[in-house]
Scaffold this active site. Structure first.
Site, PDB file in Angstrom:
ATOM      1  N   GLY A  63       0.810  -1.205   0.000  1.00  0.00           N
ATOM      2  CA  GLY A  63       0.000   0.000   0.000  1.00  0.00           C
ATOM      3  C   GLY A  63       0.844   1.256   0.000  1.00  0.00           C
ATOM      4  O   GLY A  63       2.076   1.216  -0.180  1.00  0.00           O
ATOM      5  N   ASP A  79      -8.467  -2.058  -0.734  1.00  0.00           N
ATOM      6  CA  ASP A  79      -9.227  -0.820  -0.515  1.00  0.00           C
ATOM      7  C   ASP A  79      -9.367   0.039  -1.767  1.00  0.00           C
ATOM      8  O   ASP A  79     -10.261   0.878  -1.842  1.00  0.00           O
ATOM      9  CB  ASP A  79      -8.559   0.022   0.585  1.00  0.00           C
ATOM     10  CG  ASP A  79      -8.432  -0.732   1.899  1.00  0.00           C
ATOM     11  OD1 ASP A  79      -9.290  -1.589   2.162  1.00  0.00           O
ATOM     12  OD2 ASP A  79      -7.477  -0.466   2.647  1.00  0.00           O
ATOM     13  N   MET A  96     -14.963  -3.336   4.265  1.00  0.00           N
ATOM     14  CA  MET A  96     -13.661  -2.712   4.497  1.00  0.00           C
ATOM     15  C   MET A  96     -13.440  -1.542   3.533  1.00  0.00           C
ATOM     16  O   MET A  96     -14.290  -1.221   2.706  1.00  0.00           O
ATOM     17  CB  MET A  96     -12.552  -3.739   4.349  1.00  0.00           C
ATOM     18  CG  MET A  96     -12.372  -4.641   5.559  1.00  0.00           C
ATOM     19  SD  MET A  96     -10.957  -5.741   5.331  1.00  0.00           S
ATOM     20  CE  MET A  96     -10.770  -6.387   6.986  1.00  0.00           C
ATOM     21  N   GLN A 140     -20.322 -21.438 -19.437  1.00  0.00           N
ATOM     22  CA  GLN A 140     -19.681 -20.129 -19.509  1.00  0.00           C
ATOM     23  C   GLN A 140     -20.685 -18.984 -19.658  1.00  0.00           C
ATOM     24  O   GLN A 140     -20.356 -17.834 -19.409  1.00  0.00           O
ATOM     25  CB  GLN A 140     -18.696 -20.099 -20.689  1.00  0.00           C
ATOM     26  CG  GLN A 140     -17.567 -21.093 -20.553  1.00  0.00           C
ATOM     27  CD  GLN A 140     -16.890 -21.393 -21.879  1.00  0.00           C
ATOM     28  OE1 GLN A 140     -15.992 -20.675 -22.305  1.00  0.00           O
ATOM     29  NE2 GLN A 140     -17.296 -22.457 -22.534  1.00  0.00           N
TER      30      GLN A 140
END
Length: 855
Positions: free
Chosen positions: A197, A245, A287, A741
């Site tokens: 991050g 995130d 989150m 599919q």
């Protein structure tokens, strides 16, 4: 005086022309000519009367001297007439690369590590993996190990990070960074790839900026020699953002975000069924830290009633507004309510908004049976989605190229995704803009915060506001818009229909749905549809309207009669190549049937991803994930039995998109497609490659074949060939995936993509209808009144059917140019084939701050 001036200029131009000829024979003279031109410009600004003829003679004199000098030094490499193309397999010779994962884990990190290792080895470099993140860098010894091709096998489908990650306090200290530098120098590592991050990448940049100082400390302490310090005088840093995130500015998607959305949507779908059974309201916390991306996309993909995100807190009095909305939904017949809350959500005054707070509000004011669920770390778990595997692989390739092309003057960069392109951005600029978002939110500048998140985030927010927080228009427009599905069914079609219907109602239009494609339009299978009727369509697969492949050309007269009978003023056609061709048939028939002079928009929706005018089609992502999941299970079976090769046939018609991208996501050894012709020699090479592979510790193989890649080399033929040639070395199995599919619930991408396309199509039609309104009626016969709405390098654009006709191969039902073909070499390199990677187009580092402006 004027005549003299003209003569001077004339002499100057003649001299420059002569110098140009000489320069073409000698590269070195270019620099000197540029210097002289600069002197000329300076002289003109200071004293325009400087004799230009004298300067021209000066240029001539020194250029000749330069040429004579280089002519006498034939061994000087700088005078080569044509630069020798750089061999990508030699770029890394003599260099060493280390890769580590840091901070929170995310799905897809393993794909990135695998790509860095294998492409690094492909370039001739030594590649090391650092276990346990920065802690391993500080501790050294067994934590920094040289990687081999086989050591990163069977990790593509694993979640988390196989090489581990940790929050490292030691690396925050000068002593810790000094130890890390010592460990790298001893191994000759001067290239570091960090996957993490913004905090992890910021730490990497600090490490790089201190590098010279750290080397001096180590030399003074006697831990490294001056020669070792000289050989490792500069450290190159390249970052890849791994975070669920999606809170790092500069990239459209971070590695792990799409997989987290898959986990969230699976839970939302499961909760929906129990909520409907008991007429409950469910509140889900997802989150995202201080970023609302996961919550926002979840709300769009699930059709949630409300979403709370940090970037745009609700207005004052939101409690009453929320309760009114939930009551209205129940009055329309809905048996459930879904509210999505980002973990960092606050009100306008910075007070946190929690699940318990909302639950107590809804229970106390409305008396609804309410449940709250905090998803937690389940969002980080599970296998990575196909998108994250491909993203990690592409970013890993670009990261290695960026490291090997870097110079001491190159700033630390982060490899990002912009549309379909891998781009390089200055690391600290991205970090700065990310901090600007936080500051904008803290200062209450929420509109700016949304814009700083990027165009994708802003588009998602505007679409959500349009569909969830606006009441249907009280004033009707008397416009009737028809919506139909054409071609084979695919996941995400219903999401597009739902969005189009609701956006049309919000614009005051009357929305009509047409069942069974063009056949239904010809036979009058048309009916109005309401806001509530499409309420739960977002997560439903297939086509609720019914769809057929029949083209309209044999039914044009009946279609025109029904367009007039039902007073249809505009048409939305959602489907595959048949929708594209059918749209052109309607445009062609305008010459004879005036009723068909209405605006038409085609929305690409097909698993084949073969509609001209769009890089992606609705449904292709869901199909790709289905194939990838199947490949994972097959590889697991092959790994258990050893020495087994699976041949899998995928859909796609003549388009090799599914086979190629599934090959990248599944770690296939080969993928046969129509766009890249192959013969018996290629099949022989692939068999030999698998025979050699079986001698290693990786004793399994995976081969994909697009269903129409070759009429003679069928799946059975390839299976029989591999079985015969591999006899005694490996055995074969085949699997034709078929219509599985086209089924299943749509992926988060397809839900979100379909929702945005449906909404944008109606808004475009609304504007186009105003343009085409003449003399009390709608009349549209210009080329730009019939368009395909597709994604082109990130932007959603409208392109006329007439324009796209020129870029279409109608015999094979594919566009003439397809962006994903450039990824084919990566697939082969990661499978250890000796192919050439095209590095002629260098990726230039771009500035994110100049693009978006400083806030």
């Amino acid at each position: 005086m004027e005549a003299v001036w003209d003569r001077c200029v004339s002499v100057w131009e003649e001299c420059v022309c002569l110098c140009d000829v000489l320069v073409s024979a000698c590269e070195a003279s270019v620099c000197f000519l540029g210097l002289c031109v600069s002197v000329l410009e300076l002289g003109f600004r200071v004293a325009p009367w400087i004799p230009y003829t004298g300067l021209a003679v000066l240029i001539w004199h020194f250029t000749c001297r330069k040429i004579r000098y280089h002519a006498n030094t034939n061994h000087d490499k700088s005078i080569t007439m044509q630069a020798t193309p750089e061999d990508p397999t030699k770029m890394g010779v003599g260099k060493a690369i280390a890769v580590l994962t840091s901070g929170g884990d995310s799905q897809g990190m393993n794909a990135a590590v695998r790509a860095v290792v294998r492409v690094g080895i492909y370039t001739g470099a030594k590649v090391y993996v650092v276990y346990e993140g920065y802690q391993g860098l500080v501790d050294g010894r067994d934590h920094i190990c040289q990687a081999t091709w086989e050591s990163v096998s069977m990790m593509l489908q694993l979640g988390g990070t196989v090489i581990g990650t940790a929050r490292c306090q030691d690396f925050r200290t000068k002593e810790g960074r000094t130890n890390a530098a010592c460990n790298l120098v001893k191994l000759g590592i001067t290239n570091l790839c960090v996957i993490g991050g913004d905090g992890s990448l910021t730490g990497a940049n600090q490490f790089r900026s201190e590098w010279s100082e750290l080397l001096q400390i180590l030399v003074k302490a006697g831990k490294i020699t001056a020669e070792e310090a000289k050989q490792s005088s500069h450290l190159n840093i390249v970052g890849m953002v791994g975070s669920i995130d999606n809170d790092f500015c500069g990239t459209d998607m971070t590695i792990g975000t799409d997989s987290a959305l898959h986990r969230i949507i699976e839970v939302v779908d499961a909760i929906t069924t129990t909520a409907q059974s008991h007429q409950r309201a469910f509140i889900l916390e997802v989150m995202g830290r201080h970023c609302g991306y996961l919550a926002l996309v979840t709300a769009l993909a699930s059709g949630a009633d409300w979403v709370f995100i940090p970037e745009m807190p609700p207005d004052d009095g939101w409690e009453d507004h929320l309760c009114r909305r939930l009551t209205d939904q129940r009055s329309l017949g809905y048996r459930l309510n879904v509210i999505i809350v980002a973990e960092g959500a606050t009100d306008r005054f910075g007070k946190p908004i929690t699940c318990d707070m909302i639950k107590n509000l809804v229970t106390k004011k409305l008396g609804f049976d309410t449940r709250a669920t905090i998803l937690g770390h389940v969002q980080r778990g599970g296998t990575p989605s196909a998108f994250d595997r491909i993203l990690g692989s592409r970013m890993g390739v670009e990261a290695v190229m960026a490291l090997l092309e870097a110079t001491p003057e190159t700033p630390a960069c982060v490899v990002s995704l912009s549309g379909n392109q891998a781009v390089r951005l200055p690391l600290m600029e991205c970090v700065q803009v990310t901090k600007d978002v936080t500051k904008a939110m803290a200062d209450g500048r929420f509109e700016e915060a949304v814009k700083l998140r990027g165009k994708s985030f802003e588009s998602n927010w505007n679409t959500y506001k349009l569909l969830a927080h606006v009441n249907p228009a009280e004033v009707k427009s008397n416009i009737n818009i028809g919506i139909m599905n054409v071609g084979a069914p695919c996941a995400g079609m219903n999401a597009a229909v739902r969005s189009a219907v609701r956006t049309g109602i919000l614009q005051g239009h009357h929305m009509l749905v047409i069942h069974d494609g063009f056949e239904g339009l010809a036979h009058g299978h048309i009916e109005p549809i309401s806001w509530a009727a499409v309420g739960n369509w977002t997560g439903e697969g297939g086509s609720n309207l019914g769809t057929k492949r029949t083209l309209p050309r044999s039914m044009i007269e009946d279609i025109s009669l029904n367009v007039a009978k039902f007073n249809i003023h505009a048409l939305v056609v959602i489907g595959g190549f048949e929708a594209f061709v059918g749209g052109m048939d309607l445009v062609t028939a305008r010459e004879k049937y005036e009723e068909l002079c209405i605006p038409i928009v085609v929305i690409p929706a097909t698993v084949s991803n073969n509609v001209p005018g769009s890089d992606f089609s609705i449904g292709a992502d869901t199909a790709l994930n289905t194939i990838t999941t199947t490949c994972d299970r097959i590889k697991q079976s092959a790994a258990g039995t050893k020495r087994r090769v699976f041949i899998i046939e995928t859909m796609g018609g003549y388009c090799g998109y599914l086979a190629t991208m599934a090959g990248l996501a599944g770690g296939a050894d080969a993928a046969y497609i129509y766009e890249e012709p192959f013969g018996i020699h290629d099949l022989e090479v692939n068999v030999e490659h698998l025979v050699e592979k079986m001698k290693t510790t990786v004793k399994r193989g995976l081969v994909l074949r697009n269903e129409k890649c070759n009429p003679n080399y069928t799946t059975d033929f390839i299976f029989n060939l591999y079985s015969e040639e591999g006899k005694g070395v490996f055995d074969c199995r085949k699997n034709v995936l078929g219509h599985v599919q086209q089924g299943g619930t749509p992926s988060p991408f397809d839900r979100n993509f379909g929702t945005k396309l449906g909404s944008k199509a109606i808004l475009w039609l609304t504007d186009k209808l105003k343009e085409c309104y003449r003399h009390g009626r709608i009349f549209a016969n210009t080329p730009d009144s019939a368009c395909v709405l597709g994604m082109r390098k990130k932007a959603l654009v409208f392109q006329s059917l007439a324009e796209l006709k020129l870029n279409s191969d109608f015999e094979h039902r594919i566009p003439k140019s397809q962006w994903w073909l450039k990824l084919r070499p990566i697939l082969k390199i990661l499978a250890k084939y000796k192919v050439s990677l095209d590095i002629s187009e260098k990726t230039i580092m771009e500035s994110i701050i100049k693009k978006r402006g400083v806030i």
